[in-house]
Design a protein around this motif. Structure first.
Motif, PDB file in Angstrom:
ATOM      1  N   VAL B  97      27.537  24.011  39.068  1.00 36.24           N
ATOM      2  CA  VAL B  97      27.490  24.843  38.058  1.00 36.24           C
ATOM      3  C   VAL B  97      28.160  26.512  38.297  1.00 36.24           C
ATOM      4  N   THR B  98      27.419  26.395  39.170  1.00 35.49           N
ATOM      5  CA  THR B  98      27.861  27.760  39.603  1.00 35.49           C
ATOM      6  C   THR B  98      28.916  28.045  40.456  1.00 35.49           C
ATOM      7  N   LEU B  99      28.928  27.447  40.731  1.00 35.57           N
ATOM      8  CA  LEU B  99      30.589  27.531  41.633  1.00 35.57           C
ATOM      9  C   LEU B  99      31.536  27.234  41.190  1.00 35.57           C
ATOM     10  N   GLU B 100      31.725  26.293  40.066  1.00 31.59           N
ATOM     11  CA  GLU B 100      32.340  26.689  38.932  1.00 31.59           C
ATOM     12  C   GLU B 100      32.650  27.692  38.400  1.00 31.59           C
ATOM     13  N   LEU B 101      31.440  27.952  37.646  1.00 30.79           N
ATOM     14  CA  LEU B 101      31.863  29.939  37.021  1.00 30.79           C
ATOM     15  C   LEU B 101      32.671  30.226  38.256  1.00 30.79           C
ATOM     16  N   ALA B 102      32.188  30.903  39.357  1.00 30.29           N
ATOM     17  CA  ALA B 102      32.407  31.984  39.892  1.00 30.29           C
ATOM     18  C   ALA B 102      34.061  31.639  40.827  1.00 30.29           C
ATOM     19  N   THR B 103      34.311  29.806  41.406  1.00 28.08           N
ATOM     20  CA  THR B 103      35.993  30.275  40.904  1.00 28.08           C
ATOM     21  C   THR B 103      36.796  30.642  40.104  1.00 28.08           C
ATOM     22  N   LEU B 104      36.266  29.727  39.317  1.00 25.56           N
ATOM     23  CA  LEU B 104      36.527  29.996  37.293  1.00 25.56           C
ATOM     24  C   LEU B 104      37.186  32.212  37.404  1.00 25.56           C
ATOM     25  N   ALA B 105      36.106  32.273  37.753  1.00 23.00           N
ATOM     26  CA  ALA B 105      36.223  34.081  37.682  1.00 23.00           C
ATOM     27  C   ALA B 105      37.210  34.527  39.038  1.00 23.00           C
ATOM     28  N   MET B 106      37.012  34.205  39.971  1.00 25.18           N
ATOM     29  CA  MET B 106      37.412  34.739  41.032  1.00 25.18           C
ATOM     30  C   MET B 106      38.943  34.285  40.656  1.00 25.18           C
ATOM     31  N   ILE B 107      39.639  32.576  40.423  1.00 25.97           N
ATOM     32  CA  ILE B 107      40.634  32.761  40.030  1.00 25.97           C
ATOM     33  C   ILE B 107      41.618  33.839  38.872  1.00 25.97           C
ATOM     34  N   ILE B 108      40.157  34.365  38.091  1.00 26.17           N
ATOM     35  CA  ILE B 108      40.574  35.261  36.753  1.00 26.17           C
ATOM     36  C   ILE B 108      40.790  36.780  37.834  1.00 26.17           C
ATOM     37  N   ALA B 109      39.824  37.314  38.701  1.00 30.79           N
ATOM     38  CA  ALA B 109      40.051  38.541  39.403  1.00 30.79           C
ATOM     39  C   ALA B 109      40.852  39.075  40.323  1.00 30.79           C
ATOM     40  N   LEU B 110      41.247  37.874  40.656  1.00 29.88           N
ATOM     41  CA  LEU B 110      42.410  37.654  41.342  1.00 29.88           C
ATOM     42  C   LEU B 110      43.910  37.888  41.058  1.00 29.88           C
ATOM     43  N   THR B 111      43.921  37.186  39.728  1.00 29.59           N
ATOM     44  CA  THR B 111      45.051  37.676  39.077  1.00 29.59           C
ATOM     45  C   THR B 111      44.949  38.592  38.266  1.00 29.59           C
ATOM     46  N   PHE B 112      44.016  39.117  37.962  1.00 29.37           N
ATOM     47  CA  PHE B 112      44.260  39.910  37.479  1.00 29.37           C
ATOM     48  C   PHE B 112      44.056  41.454  38.473  1.00 29.37           C
ATOM     49  N   GLY B 113      43.765  41.339  38.786  1.00 35.57           N
ATOM     50  CA  GLY B 113      43.561  42.795  40.011  1.00 35.57           C
ATOM     51  C   GLY B 113      44.314  42.448  41.233  1.00 35.57           C
ATOM     52  N   ILE B 114      44.828  41.781  41.154  1.00 29.25           N
ATOM     53  CA  ILE B 114      45.994  42.155  42.539  1.00 29.25           C
ATOM     54  C   ILE B 114      47.394  41.851  41.220  1.00 29.25           C
ATOM     55  N   SER B 115      47.764  41.910  40.383  1.00 32.44           N
ATOM     56  CA  SER B 115      49.034  42.056  39.372  1.00 32.44           C
ATOM     57  C   SER B 115      48.547  43.388  38.824  1.00 32.44           C
ATOM     58  N   MET B 116      47.741  43.399  38.448  1.00 30.72           N
ATOM     59  CA  MET B 116      47.077  45.035  38.352  1.00 30.72           C
ATOM     60  C   MET B 116      47.707  46.699  39.187  1.00 30.72           C
ATOM     61  N   GLY B 117      46.915  46.278  40.079  1.00 35.49           N
ATOM     62  CA  GLY B 117      46.518  46.982  41.266  1.00 35.49           C
ATOM     63  C   GLY B 117      48.107  46.807  42.481  1.00 35.49           C
ATOM     64  N   ILE B 118      49.151  46.193  41.691  1.00 34.39           N
ATOM     65  CA  ILE B 118      50.569  46.118  41.877  1.00 34.39           C
ATOM     66  C   ILE B 118      51.079  47.022  41.079  1.00 34.39           C
ATOM     67  N   LEU B 119      51.058  46.655  39.993  1.00 34.99           N
ATOM     68  CA  LEU B 119      51.939  47.325  39.026  1.00 34.99           C
ATOM     69  C   LEU B 119      51.300  49.095  39.508  1.00 34.99           C
ATOM     70  N   ALA B 120      50.023  49.479  39.894  1.00 32.05           N
ATOM     71  CA  ALA B 120      49.440  50.163  39.494  1.00 32.05           C
ATOM     72  C   ALA B 120      50.446  51.356  40.432  1.00 32.05           C
ATOM     73  N   ALA B 121      50.272  50.406  41.399  1.00 39.86           N
ATOM     74  CA  ALA B 121      51.029  51.833  43.051  1.00 39.86           C
ATOM     75  C   ALA B 121      52.394  51.409  42.583  1.00 39.86           C
ATOM     76  N   ILE B 122      53.017  50.892  42.187  1.00 38.69           N
ATOM     77  CA  ILE B 122      54.570  50.949  42.049  1.00 38.69           C
ATOM     78  C   ILE B 122      55.138  51.760  41.216  1.00 38.69           C
ATOM     79  N   SER B 123      54.444  52.093  40.084  1.00 34.78           N
ATOM     80  CA  SER B 123      54.291  52.780  38.918  1.00 34.78           C
ATOM     81  C   SER B 123      53.205  54.595  39.114  1.00 34.78           C
TER      82      SER B 123
END
Lengths: 368, 314
Positions: B97-123
């Motif tokens: 249960v926790t593994l699935e929850l954490a994995t999903l959360a991580m996918i969301i975090a990486l997708t949002f975090g990395i793309s927003m980080g790149i966008l913020a850096a280039i602008s």
């Protein structure tokens, strides 16, 4: 070897600091063996006949800092196909900014104006996408420090082949073959194996060979070399300079060679332009400029090179420092440091004026 | 590479040993007596003594530690004092249960975090940078349980599009499983994405000022190629380390979110076990967490080597 070469190489082909004597002597001996290219009597462009068809025509180039200060202030020069122009001057005089402005790679915040006509089109007026198409293809650049100018996470082969894939639409196979072929030409040992290696596995000299291959992969018409040997060991410097000259002649490319080392410039270029505080102060054929320097700054630069044939306890240096770009002197930029300065120099800035065939200097006192 | 791997695995063994010693001894220092807790408030001394004897609670410390370690070697982590289930059974129930929850959360975090980080850096300094930084600050400062309650109010109570709580196993009904997971995973992921966004932004800004980025531009490459091929590889290095640590945090620290959404996860198991003085479960769970952290670190090192050629072949 002409007497001129003997005369100029020994005093100039050494590093600027007396502390380096041990190493520089070795280089001076090496440099003596290098084929003189300047004095070879090869017809340089300003001697050629017919209407001049310049490869590069830079007019009134100005680079302004984000604070509005002029860093490059109205520089104009021309370059013919196959010709080599040396740009010299001390750190902060605008050499690198001039080359970055030509490439369209100025740091954000700086603004540029003037005209940079390259192969008939003004680079400063072209759309960014068009300039990108030319960059790396028709005009290419070699940077100063091969240690930091290569991407540490990509193989050197990929970084070279990338240009071919981008500009020539080569597939990976063909790009690989042609890159390895060029790596052999730049005399990188075991080129095939090195292709798949990473920059950290190569020595400084090898990395600069990779940088050269990277710049030349699309056979550019203009190659800008920004102090390509400054970061290298003196023994490797001569090899790299030799290689550059050889490849450039092979491809028929023109070259802008930026250096603070007058010795290196003296033996490698057809014409020399001297920059001081963002201004072009003297420009002319190498021989004429070295034999009869007309601007007091050029004379000062030559005077501050250590000589082996005179015994002197101290090295003559130009007194004072570069003026601040934010607070330039009202007249000639060099006036505060100039031993010949008069009243006119303090009030009015001199323009470049011809002193002999193809040789121009911006000084009220010229010709001396 | 094989040597590197073996070396890292070899280093894990003493680490696990020390963790086991620390877990076991700290547990003994905790106030409270499991036998008393089990027997209840009004138990006779005879019953308490019986429980003590049954669970070997009177044995010397070293003997108990020895028995515990011998059990681990045989895949036996003991029996829960409270539910009488084996600890291994409990863990295998809760961890997915926790593994699935954490994995999903991580996918969301990486997708949002990395793309927003790149966008913020280039602008950098532009409106996009400002917006991304505000979202990151919001994600970091908003307590997960509070955001969870707000989510339940909005999506489950007001709009009635998602279940408010509960858990459906993936094997039973994948769609319902995802519906029950999406809210807690988003709540957890948003908090982590803020941290990842900030690190991606600063790593990207640092990388973009490097000479080799100028070299890439000098080749006439498009800005997209410069960013994704030349810059991102180098900027990814600190983000990988951070990602592994954050993932470990998610696996062991989701208890608040699990409580808000009534998820029968690992975090809830540990907290219940601590409150009930359920020694065997606490020990097993903490040991398990330590092993997971070590494995994640190993994966991070491997990913590091994959992105950074300077680490290979050493």
């Amino acid at each position: 070897m002409s007497p001129y070469v003997l005369d100029c190489i020994h005093p100039f082909a050494r590093g600027p600091l007396p502390a380096k004597t041990g190493k520089t002597l070795l280089f001076a001996q090496q440099a003596g063996r290098i084929e003189p290219r300047t004095a070879s009597g090869k017809a340089t462009a300003w001697q050629s006949e017919g209407p001049p068809q310049f490869l590069l025509d830079v007019r009134d180039l100005r680079v302004t800092s984000s604070g509005g200060y002029p860093l490059v202030d109205g520089v104009s020069f021309t370059l013919n196909r196959g010709e080599t122009l040396g740009i010299v001057g001390e750190s902060g005089c605008g050499k690198s900014l001039t080359s970055l402005a030509l490439m369209g790679l100025l740091p954000p915040g700086m603004s540029v104006s003037g005209q940079v006509e390259f192969e008939g089109a003004d680079l400063l007026k072209l759309a960014p996408a068009t300039v990108r198409d030319l960059r790396g293809d028709r005009l290419a650049m070699i940077f100063q420090d091969p240690m930091t100018s290569l991407n540490p996470t990509l193989t050197v082969g990929y970084q070279i082949a990338e240009g071919l894939i981008r500009h020539r639409g080569c597939d990976r196979r063909e790009a690989r073959d042609r890159s390895i072929e060029l790596l052999r030409k730049v005399k990188l040992p075991a080129a095939e194996r090195r292709f798949d290696e990473y920059p950290h596995q190569l020595s400084g000299g090898m990395r600069q060979r990779v940088m050269i291959a990277m710049a030349l992969i699309c056979q550019p018409a203009l190659l800008i070399a920004d102090e390509p040997t400054t970061a290298l060991d003196v023994t490797v410097q001569a090899q790299i300079l030799d290689l550059l000259a050889e490849l450039k002649d092979d491809l028929g490319s023109a070259m802008i060679f930026i250096s603070h080392d007058l010795g290196v410039v003296a033996e490698n270029v057809d014409r020399v332009a001297v920059l001081y505080a963002g201004r072009l102060v003297e420009e002319g054929p190498t021989r004429s400029l070295f034999e009869q320097p007309q601007h007091p700054y050029t004379i000062g630069l030559m005077g501050s090179i250590p000589r082996i044939d005179t015994t002197s306890e101290w090295l003559p240096a130009i007194a004072g420092t570069l003026p601040l770009a934010s607070d330039p002197p009202p007249g000639c930029r060099f006036e505060p440091r100039c031993p010949f300065a008069g009243d006119k120099c303090r009030e009015e800035s001199p323009d470049l004026a011809e002193v002999s065939a193809g040789h121009r200097a911006a000084c009220w006192k010229a010709p001396l | 590479m094989t040597r590197f791997l073996l070396q890292r695995i070899g280093l894990m063994i003493p680490t696990i040993f020390f963790v086991s010693v620390i877990v076991f001894s700290l547990q003994q220092l905790l106030p409270g007596d499991p036998a008393l807790t089990m027997a209840g408030d009004e138990a006779s001394p005879a019953l308490i003594a019986e429980i003590r004897a049954k669970y070997h609670l009177d044995d010397p410390l070293l003997v108990r530690y020895g028995k515990w370690v011998a059990g681990i070697a045989q895949g036996d982590l003991g029996i829960s004092l409270r539910t009488q289930q084996t600890v291994v059974q409990l863990l295998t129930q809760k961890i997915p249960v926790t593994l699935e929850l954490a994995t999903l959360a991580m996918i969301i975090a990486l997708t949002f975090g990395i793309s927003m980080g790149i966008l913020a850096a280039i602008s950098r300094g532009g409106p996009m940078d400002y917006v991304a930084r505000c979202i990151a600050l919001f994600g970091i400062s908003m307590p997960a349980f509070w955001l969870g309650i707000l989510f339940i109010l909005l999506f489950a109570v007001k709009w009635r599009i998602l279940p408010a709580s509960g858990y459906v196993p993936l094997t039973e009904n994948p769609l319902e499983n995802l519906r029950s997971m999406i809210m807690p995973a988003t709540v957890l992921g948003l908090a982590v994405s803020g941290v990842i966004m900030r690190h991606t932004r600063s790593a990207m800004l640092q990388v973009l000022s490097n000479d080799y980025v100028r070299t890439a531009r000098a080749k006439g490459l498009s800005e997209t190629t410069v960013i994704f091929v030349h810059a991102l590889r180098n900027a990814a290095l600190p983000v990988i380390t951070l990602g592994a640590l954050e993932f470990g945090q998610l696996l062991s620290g989701t208890v608040l979110t699990e409580t808000v959404f009534s998820m029968p996860g690992f975090g809830k198991l540990v907290v219940d076990a601590v409150f009930n003085r359920d020694y065997a479960v606490v020990q097993g769970a903490v040991l398990c967490t330590a092993v997971v952290f070590l494995l994640l670190n190993l994966f991070a090192d491997l990913a590091y080597a994959a992105v950074n050629p300077r680490l290979r072949g050493r």
